[in-house]
Design a protein around this motif. Structure first.
Motif, PDB file in Angstrom:
ATOM      1  N   ILE A  91       0.928  -1.091   0.094  1.00 41.84           N
ATOM      2  CA  ILE A  91      -0.156  -0.191   0.312  1.00 41.84           C
ATOM      3  C   ILE A  91       1.016   1.424   0.015  1.00 41.84           C
ATOM      4  O   ILE A  91       2.043   1.430   0.679  1.00 41.84           O
ATOM      5  N   CYS A  92       0.919   2.395  -1.125  1.00 43.10           N
ATOM      6  CA  CYS A  92       1.623   3.835  -1.066  1.00 43.10           C
ATOM      7  C   CYS A  92       0.494   4.685  -0.921  1.00 43.10           C
ATOM      8  O   CYS A  92      -0.679   4.884  -1.266  1.00 43.10           O
ATOM      9  N   LEU A  93       0.449   5.624   0.266  1.00 42.51           N
ATOM     10  CA  LEU A  93       0.130   6.389   1.061  1.00 42.51           C
ATOM     11  C   LEU A  93       0.449   7.579   0.215  1.00 42.51           C
ATOM     12  O   LEU A  93       1.887   7.896   0.724  1.00 42.51           O
ATOM     13  N   GLY A  94      -0.150   8.549   0.004  1.00 39.53           N
ATOM     14  CA  GLY A  94       0.934   9.995  -0.526  1.00 39.53           C
ATOM     15  C   GLY A  94       1.068   9.508  -1.637  1.00 39.53           C
ATOM     16  O   GLY A  94       0.354   9.351  -3.047  1.00 39.53           O
ATOM     17  N   ASP A  95       2.203  10.446  -2.576  1.00 43.62           N
ATOM     18  CA  ASP A  95       2.655  10.640  -3.346  1.00 43.62           C
ATOM     19  C   ASP A  95       3.954   9.928  -3.667  1.00 43.62           C
ATOM     20  O   ASP A  95       4.805  10.746  -3.235  1.00 43.62           O
ATOM     21  N   ILE A  96       4.270   9.071  -4.620  1.00 45.25           N
ATOM     22  CA  ILE A  96       5.870   8.658  -4.644  1.00 45.25           C
ATOM     23  C   ILE A  96       5.499   8.328  -6.502  1.00 45.25           C
ATOM     24  O   ILE A  96       5.037   7.945  -7.020  1.00 45.25           O
ATOM     25  N   SER A  97       6.349   9.336  -7.297  1.00 45.73           N
ATOM     26  CA  SER A  97       6.319   9.729  -8.505  1.00 45.73           C
ATOM     27  C   SER A  97       6.027   8.193  -9.260  1.00 45.73           C
ATOM     28  O   SER A  97       7.005   7.212  -8.635  1.00 45.73           O
ATOM     29  N   ASP A  98       6.243   7.631 -10.724  1.00 41.54           N
ATOM     30  CA  ASP A  98       6.204   6.842 -11.056  1.00 41.54           C
ATOM     31  C   ASP A  98       8.465   6.590 -10.987  1.00 41.54           C
ATOM     32  O   ASP A  98       8.390   5.033 -11.405  1.00 41.54           O
ATOM     33  N   THR A  99       8.012   7.632 -11.527  1.00 42.97           N
ATOM     34  CA  THR A  99      10.210   6.938 -11.729  1.00 42.97           C
ATOM     35  C   THR A  99      10.630   6.868 -10.814  1.00 42.97           C
ATOM     36  O   THR A  99      11.936   5.898 -10.842  1.00 42.97           O
ATOM     37  N   GLN A 100      10.475   6.750  -9.579  1.00 40.02           N
ATOM     38  CA  GLN A 100      11.039   6.512  -8.172  1.00 40.02           C
ATOM     39  C   GLN A 100       9.652   5.450  -7.641  1.00 40.02           C
ATOM     40  O   GLN A 100      11.084   4.812  -7.275  1.00 40.02           O
ATOM     41  N   ASN A 101       8.703   4.883  -7.628  1.00 36.46           N
ATOM     42  CA  ASN A 101       8.021   4.125  -7.061  1.00 36.46           C
ATOM     43  C   ASN A 101       8.524   2.943  -7.788  1.00 36.46           C
ATOM     44  O   ASN A 101       7.169   2.244  -8.903  1.00 36.46           O
ATOM     45  N   GLY A 102       8.972   1.781  -6.656  1.00 35.79           N
ATOM     46  CA  GLY A 102       9.516   0.404  -7.816  1.00 35.79           C
ATOM     47  C   GLY A 102       8.871  -0.618  -6.974  1.00 35.79           C
ATOM     48  O   GLY A 102       9.225  -1.130  -6.879  1.00 35.79           O
ATOM     49  N   TRP A 103       8.115  -0.121  -6.235  1.00 40.59           N
ATOM     50  CA  TRP A 103       6.969  -0.817  -5.448  1.00 40.59           C
ATOM     51  C   TRP A 103       7.805  -2.379  -4.912  1.00 40.59           C
ATOM     52  O   TRP A 103       7.893  -3.142  -3.538  1.00 40.59           O
ATOM     53  N   ILE A 104       8.997  -1.269  -4.049  1.00 41.33           N
ATOM     54  CA  ILE A 104      10.441  -2.144  -2.781  1.00 41.33           C
ATOM     55  C   ILE A 104      10.488  -3.545  -3.873  1.00 41.33           C
ATOM     56  O   ILE A 104      11.804  -3.721  -3.691  1.00 41.33           O
ATOM     57  N   GLY A 105       9.226  -3.847  -4.547  1.00 43.37           N
ATOM     58  CA  GLY A 105      10.100  -5.194  -5.293  1.00 43.37           C
ATOM     59  C   GLY A 105      11.078  -5.102  -6.572  1.00 43.37           C
ATOM     60  O   GLY A 105      11.505  -6.189  -6.335  1.00 43.37           O
ATOM     61  N   ALA A 106      11.390  -4.000  -6.697  1.00 44.43           N
ATOM     62  CA  ALA A 106      11.751  -4.143  -8.492  1.00 44.43           C
ATOM     63  C   ALA A 106      13.048  -4.537  -7.765  1.00 44.43           C
ATOM     64  O   ALA A 106      13.425  -4.805  -8.780  1.00 44.43           O
ATOM     65  N   HIS A 107      13.926  -4.192  -6.972  1.00 43.45           N
ATOM     66  CA  HIS A 107      15.160  -4.593  -6.432  1.00 43.45           C
ATOM     67  C   HIS A 107      15.117  -5.925  -6.373  1.00 43.45           C
ATOM     68  O   HIS A 107      16.457  -6.684  -7.035  1.00 43.45           O
ATOM     69  N   HIS A 108      14.487  -7.025  -6.080  1.00 45.21           N
ATOM     70  CA  HIS A 108      14.362  -8.035  -6.065  1.00 45.21           C
ATOM     71  C   HIS A 108      14.993  -8.887  -7.534  1.00 45.21           C
ATOM     72  O   HIS A 108      15.450  -9.179  -7.644  1.00 45.21           O
ATOM     73  N   SER A 109      13.984  -8.261  -8.818  1.00 47.00           N
ATOM     74  CA  SER A 109      13.909  -8.604  -9.583  1.00 47.00           C
ATOM     75  C   SER A 109      15.335  -8.355 -10.757  1.00 47.00           C
ATOM     76  O   SER A 109      15.767  -8.587 -10.576  1.00 47.00           O
ATOM     77  N   GLU A 110      15.762  -7.301  -9.632  1.00 46.05           N
ATOM     78  CA  GLU A 110      16.664  -7.012 -10.007  1.00 46.05           C
ATOM     79  C   GLU A 110      18.356  -7.967 -10.110  1.00 46.05           C
ATOM     80  O   GLU A 110      18.955  -8.181 -10.642  1.00 46.05           O
ATOM     81  N   GLN A 111      17.833  -7.988  -8.617  1.00 46.64           N
ATOM     82  CA  GLN A 111      18.862  -8.832  -8.315  1.00 46.64           C
ATOM     83  C   GLN A 111      18.989 -10.268  -8.567  1.00 46.64           C
ATOM     84  O   GLN A 111      19.970 -11.058  -9.366  1.00 46.64           O
ATOM     85  N   ILE A 112      17.544 -11.174  -8.922  1.00 45.80           N
ATOM     86  CA  ILE A 112      17.393 -12.485  -9.165  1.00 45.80           C
ATOM     87  C   ILE A 112      17.753 -12.577 -11.006  1.00 45.80           C
ATOM     88  O   ILE A 112      18.229 -13.899 -11.228  1.00 45.80           O
ATOM     89  N   CYS A 113      17.532 -11.407 -11.415  1.00 51.16           N
ATOM     90  CA  CYS A 113      17.599 -11.529 -12.639  1.00 51.16           C
ATOM     91  C   CYS A 113      19.292 -11.318 -13.155  1.00 51.16           C
ATOM     92  O   CYS A 113      20.204 -10.758 -14.604  1.00 51.16           O
ATOM     93  N   LYS A 114      20.026 -10.607 -12.210  1.00 56.10           N
ATOM     94  CA  LYS A 114      21.377 -10.280 -12.331  1.00 56.10           C
ATOM     95  C   LYS A 114      21.842  -9.222 -13.781  1.00 56.10           C
ATOM     96  O   LYS A 114      22.344  -8.788 -14.589  1.00 56.10           O
ATOM     97  N   VAL A 115      20.880  -7.859 -13.159  1.00 55.36           N
ATOM     98  CA  VAL A 115      21.059  -7.133 -13.974  1.00 55.36           C
ATOM     99  C   VAL A 115      22.576  -6.345 -14.377  1.00 55.36           C
ATOM    100  O   VAL A 115      23.380  -6.398 -13.276  1.00 55.36           O
ATOM    101  N   PRO A 116      23.240  -6.346 -15.679  1.00 52.29           N
ATOM    102  CA  PRO A 116      24.872  -5.566 -15.789  1.00 52.29           C
ATOM    103  C   PRO A 116      25.139  -4.484 -15.383  1.00 52.29           C
ATOM    104  O   PRO A 116      26.271  -4.065 -14.822  1.00 52.29           O
ATOM    105  N   TYR A 117      23.998  -3.572 -15.051  1.00 48.56           N
ATOM    106  CA  TYR A 117      24.810  -2.557 -13.822  1.00 48.56           C
ATOM    107  C   TYR A 117      24.830  -2.470 -12.612  1.00 48.56           C
ATOM    108  O   TYR A 117      24.847  -1.456 -11.675  1.00 48.56           O
ATOM    109  N   ARG A 118      24.542  -3.743 -11.826  1.00 48.19           N
ATOM    110  CA  ARG A 118      24.682  -3.725  -9.984  1.00 48.19           C
ATOM    111  C   ARG A 118      26.015  -4.616 -10.219  1.00 48.19           C
ATOM    112  O   ARG A 118      25.944  -5.574 -11.273  1.00 48.19           O
ATOM    113  N   TYR A 119      26.684  -5.026  -9.176  1.00 46.05           N
ATOM    114  CA  TYR A 119      27.358  -6.088  -9.175  1.00 46.05           C
ATOM    115  C   TYR A 119      27.172  -6.047  -7.251  1.00 46.05           C
ATOM    116  O   TYR A 119      27.108  -5.356  -6.333  1.00 46.05           O
ATOM    117  N   TYR A 120      27.711  -7.510  -6.522  1.00 49.42           N
ATOM    118  CA  TYR A 120      27.800  -7.759  -5.461  1.00 49.42           C
ATOM    119  C   TYR A 120      28.712  -7.789  -4.729  1.00 49.42           C
ATOM    120  O   TYR A 120      29.881  -7.359  -4.737  1.00 49.42           O
TER     121      TYR A 120
END
Length: 257
Positions: A144-173
């Protein structure tokens, strides 16, 4: 005075049969603009108490309490390390002894009621497999998002999980080591593996396309009002669409085109 009707409508549609846990994210900067500062503070407190009351004995209520101070200090104290840039509600939960704080030093959560099963678990990885996000995907989790978080910034917490399990090339451990001080004042050494951005690439997250796709598939419920905008989505829908975007374009959740 704040009208709870819209928020109550959303909460009433969630129950112990269809929901295991609720994650609340918030930004009140554009909300309650006609309130005096003291009235705005009291309104936010009333929302905090309302959510706590409505979820009691029905489902877990969780607030993100992320902090990056561990990166520099090497110390994470669950009782003293304040959540950073997460808004007013996590700070209220931080001060409320009824909440349990998970022991991940970078991306902890404040949990009500205390769930003993979360103690000393999911702390070696920030967002990937064997992290608390991995555990959340096995649950019926509503964000649940209360208030205003822009679409640019709002990854709904879970988008970073996808980035890690998909091993995106712009991140590293990146490895961080330090000490955790738990609520009983016990101290133990800890190593955290964080899937960090490669700074020299100057690539930043942009979740506009993710939110566009979520809306196209009618996965986001949104209620707009003069006082407080409210939007809500299932965590696994966020991860599903994020995974699809990344598989088509590894940079699909960024500003890199």
């Amino acid at each position: 005075m704040f009208c709870f009707d819209n928020l109550n409508k959303i909460i009433e549609n969630l129950n112990e049969r269809n929901t295991d846990l609720i994650i609340v994210i918030s930004s009140f900067h554009k909300s309650f603009v006609e309130h005096r500062s003291i009235d705005k503070i009291e309104t936010i407190k009333s929302i905090f108490n309302f959510l706590k009351e409505k979820t009691y004995n029905k489902m877990l209520l969780m607030y993100p309490a992320f902090t990056h101070s561990f990166v520099k200090s090497g110390i994470f104290n669950v009782k003293k390390t304040r959540p950073e840039q997460m808004g007013a509600l996590p700070l209220l939960a931080f001060k409320d002894d009824d909440f349990y704080r998970t022991l991940s030093p970078i991306n902890s959560f404040l949990v009500w009621p205390k769930d003993i099963k979360l103690e000393k678990k999911f702390i070696s990885s920030t967002f990937g497999n064997h992290s608390i996000f991995d555990w959340m995907t096995s649950k019926k989790c509503r964000i649940i998002c209360l208030g205003d978080i822009s679409d640019t910034q709002n990854g709904w917490i879970g988008a970073h999980h996808s980035e890690q399990i998909c091993k995106v090339p712009y991140r590293y451990y990146k490895k961080f080591s330090g000490k955790i001080i738990d609520r009983n004042h016990s101290v133990f050494n800890h190593t955290q593996y964080h899937f960090a951005r490669i700074e020299k690439l100057n690539i930043k997250n942009d979740f506009s396309f993710l939110n566009k796709k979520l809306r196209e598939k009618n996965m986001i419920d949104e209620i707009y009002s003069d006082q407080l905008n409210i939007s809500t989505v299932w965590l696994n829908d966020v991860i599903k669409i994020s995974n699809q975007i990344i598989k088509k374009d590894p940079y699909g959740l960024t500003n890199f085109k």
